[in-house]
Write a protein that holds these residues in place. Structure first.
Motif, PDB file in Angstrom:
ATOM      1  N   ALA A   1       0.872  -1.199  -0.080  1.00 29.25           N
ATOM      2  CA  ALA A   1       0.058   0.118  -0.067  1.00 29.25           C
ATOM      3  C   ALA A   1       1.039   1.055  -0.069  1.00 29.25           C
ATOM      4  O   ALA A   1       1.800   1.531   0.925  1.00 29.25           O
ATOM      5  CB  ALA A   1      -0.991  -0.016   1.201  1.00 29.25           C
ATOM      6  N   GLY A   2       0.668   2.244  -1.028  1.00 33.61           N
ATOM      7  CA  GLY A   2       1.429   3.213  -1.130  1.00 33.61           C
ATOM      8  C   GLY A   2       2.700   3.293  -2.143  1.00 33.61           C
ATOM      9  O   GLY A   2       2.873   4.261  -2.662  1.00 33.61           O
TER      10      GLY A   2
ATOM     11  N   SER B   1       1.073   5.609  -5.151  1.00 36.69           N
ATOM     12  CA  SER B   1       1.110   7.294  -4.584  1.00 36.69           C
ATOM     13  C   SER B   1       2.856   7.464  -4.648  1.00 36.69           C
ATOM     14  O   SER B   1       2.985   8.379  -5.154  1.00 36.69           O
ATOM     15  CB  SER B   1       0.735   7.091  -3.373  1.00 36.69           C
TER      16      SER B   1
ATOM     17  N   VAL C   1      -0.355  13.840  -3.483  1.00 33.95           N
ATOM     18  CA  VAL C   1       0.229  12.281  -2.955  1.00 33.95           C
ATOM     19  C   VAL C   1      -0.565  11.924  -1.711  1.00 33.95           C
ATOM     20  O   VAL C   1      -0.824  10.794  -1.411  1.00 33.95           O
ATOM     21  CB  VAL C   1       1.748  12.143  -3.098  1.00 33.95           C
ATOM     22  N   VAL C   2      -0.836  12.882  -0.874  1.00 39.37           N
ATOM     23  CA  VAL C   2      -1.577  12.606   0.434  1.00 39.37           C
ATOM     24  C   VAL C   2      -2.861  12.025   0.054  1.00 39.37           C
ATOM     25  O   VAL C   2      -3.435  11.163   0.443  1.00 39.37           O
ATOM     26  CB  VAL C   2      -1.492  13.871   1.499  1.00 39.37           C
TER      27      VAL C   2
ATOM     28  N   TYR D   1      -2.585   8.737  -1.677  1.00 42.49           N
ATOM     29  CA  TYR D   1      -2.407   7.514  -0.604  1.00 42.49           C
ATOM     30  C   TYR D   1      -3.453   7.516   0.293  1.00 42.49           C
ATOM     31  O   TYR D   1      -3.708   6.037   0.585  1.00 42.49           O
ATOM     32  CB  TYR D   1      -1.057   8.130   0.222  1.00 42.49           C
ATOM     33  N   GLU D   2      -4.237   8.295   0.582  1.00 42.61           N
ATOM     34  CA  GLU D   2      -5.203   7.967   1.486  1.00 42.61           C
ATOM     35  C   GLU D   2      -6.545   7.076   0.853  1.00 42.61           C
ATOM     36  O   GLU D   2      -6.904   6.195   1.070  1.00 42.61           O
ATOM     37  CB  GLU D   2      -6.232   9.213   1.869  1.00 42.61           C
TER      38      GLU D   2
ATOM     39  N   GLY E   1      -2.382   1.789  11.380  1.00 40.53           N
ATOM     40  CA  GLY E   1      -2.161   2.956  11.658  1.00 40.53           C
ATOM     41  C   GLY E   1      -3.289   3.896  10.970  1.00 40.53           C
ATOM     42  O   GLY E   1      -3.552   5.028  10.895  1.00 40.53           O
ATOM     43  N   PHE E   2      -4.381   3.209  10.454  1.00 45.72           N
ATOM     44  CA  PHE E   2      -5.571   3.891   9.760  1.00 45.72           C
ATOM     45  C   PHE E   2      -6.834   3.391  10.464  1.00 45.72           C
ATOM     46  O   PHE E   2      -6.879   2.832  11.619  1.00 45.72           O
ATOM     47  CB  PHE E   2      -5.439   3.720   8.212  1.00 45.72           C
ATOM     48  N   GLY E   3      -7.738   3.946   9.866  1.00 45.45           N
ATOM     49  CA  GLY E   3      -9.201   3.406  10.326  1.00 45.45           C
ATOM     50  C   GLY E   3      -9.714   4.131  11.187  1.00 45.45           C
ATOM     51  O   GLY E   3     -10.691   3.825  11.962  1.00 45.45           O
ATOM     52  N   ALA E   4      -9.366   5.641  11.322  1.00 43.13           N
ATOM     53  CA  ALA E   4     -10.042   6.534  12.368  1.00 43.13           C
ATOM     54  C   ALA E   4     -11.117   7.372  11.542  1.00 43.13           C
ATOM     55  O   ALA E   4     -11.706   8.172  12.310  1.00 43.13           O
ATOM     56  CB  ALA E   4      -8.915   7.509  12.746  1.00 43.13           C
TER      57      ALA E   4
ATOM     58  N   MET F   1     -10.823   9.179   8.941  1.00 45.25           N
ATOM     59  CA  MET F   1     -10.475  10.374   8.146  1.00 45.25           C
ATOM     60  C   MET F   1     -10.029  10.328   6.923  1.00 45.25           C
ATOM     61  O   MET F   1      -9.515  11.349   6.431  1.00 45.25           O
ATOM     62  CB  MET F   1      -9.332  10.939   9.276  1.00 45.25           C
TER      63      MET F   1
ATOM     64  N   ASN G   1     -10.055  13.637   4.597  1.00 42.18           N
ATOM     65  CA  ASN G   1      -8.604  14.304   4.153  1.00 42.18           C
ATOM     66  C   ASN G   1      -8.375  14.281   2.828  1.00 42.18           C
ATOM     67  O   ASN G   1      -7.535  15.353   2.214  1.00 42.18           O
ATOM     68  CB  ASN G   1      -7.368  13.451   5.097  1.00 42.18           C
TER      69      ASN G   1
ATOM     70  N   LYS H   1     -10.105  17.382   1.654  1.00 43.90           N
ATOM     71  CA  LYS H   1      -9.580  18.629   2.057  1.00 43.90           C
ATOM     72  C   LYS H   1      -8.391  19.113   1.307  1.00 43.90           C
ATOM     73  O   LYS H   1      -7.994  19.969   0.867  1.00 43.90           O
ATOM     74  CB  LYS H   1      -9.135  18.362   3.502  1.00 43.90           C
TER      75      LYS H   1
END
Lengths: 114, 144
Positions: free
Chosen positions: B19-20, B23, B44-45, B48-49, B105-108, B110, B114, B117
């Motif tokens: 993953a990534g 990106s 890229v953010v 990547y998300e 480190g994901f799954g919040a 957001m 994001n 945004k």
């Protein structure tokens, strides 16, 4: 603060980025949640984290973060080091807790991002 | 200088080790093409998300990258469970992530907010049980 000072203050171990000991960070952000790291939009931020996996390195790469400190004795795998080297990211391992790591760096003048 | 660059990357659901990758390739192209630094980071953010979303939720997917002098377009098209309620999915904190995703480190809840945004334009289409298609567009003109 320079990378070499971070290593000295944290009594830490440099995993990669020997050529970047003079790279300077002004601010730091501490989180185990990469989603939060991806929402910050400052440059030259030091990431302090207890999450050691490939996504930590990828998140740093996308966020233009050039230096990561792994706290509470978390270890980076060889694949993580390889990926970090490709993206010129400095990796540091530190045995202190996230709280102590942050406290020492804050005391030494590293600024929070907010 | 009317060059259009197009690339396509395949993404495998559940394969967090990769993953990534897409990106990262996109970031390399944008850097090589001397795109404004702030635009590269937002692009890229967002990419990547979206890539993490495919790995986390879908079975498989592809990421199409297109760039010309004016715009950067990234289309993230997956075969997967789809999104039942897009409005809800766009709310910060709403998540259907599993514990495996949270361990990465994901799954919040957001990711989509994001992406919105960071992107100049974003459009989502989804069919529950079939998949999701997210398109993000960035203007190459530097924001004042």
């Amino acid at each position: 603060m320079k990378v070499k000072e971070i290593i000295r203050i944290l009594d830490a171990r440099l995993l990669c980025g020997e050529d970047q000991l003079d790279y300077t960070v002004e601010m730091a952000f501490a989180s185990d949640l990469m989603s939060d790291v991806l929402t910050q939009n400052n440059d030259h931020v030091l990431l302090i984290t207890g999450l050691a996996n490939m996504q930590t390195i990828r998140t740093a790469e996308m966020s233009d973060i050039n230096c990561i400190v792994f706290a509470r004795n978390k270890k980076a795998t060889p694949e993580m080091v390889e990926l970090a080297e490709e993206s010129d990211i400095v990796l540091i391992e530190c045995r202190y807790s996230l709280f102590k790591t942050c406290g020492l760096l804050y005391q030494a003048g590293v600024k929070p991002i907010f | 200088m009317s060059e259009t660059i197009t690339e396509e990357y395949s993404v495998t659901g559940g394969d967090f080790s990769r993953a990534g990758y897409a990106s990262s390739q996109i970031k390399k192209i944008l850097k090589r093409m001397d795109v404004d630094k702030a635009i590269i980071k937002r692009t890229v953010v967002a990419a990547y998300e979206g890539e993490v979303n495919i790995v986390a939720h879908a079975w498989s997917g592809k990421i199409e990258f297109q760039m010309d002098e004016e715009q950067i377009r990234i289309i993230l098209d997956d075969e997967g469970p789809g999104i039942e309620d897009i409005e809800k999915a766009m709310q910060e904190g709403y998540s259907t992530a599993t514990s495996a995703i949270r361990e990465m480190g994901f799954g919040a809840g957001m990711g989509l907010p994001n992406m919105k945004k960071n992107a100049d334009h974003m459009h989502i289409e989804s069919e529950p049980g079939k998949g999701t298609k997210v398109e993000i567009r960035m203007e190459r003109m530097v924001r004042e």
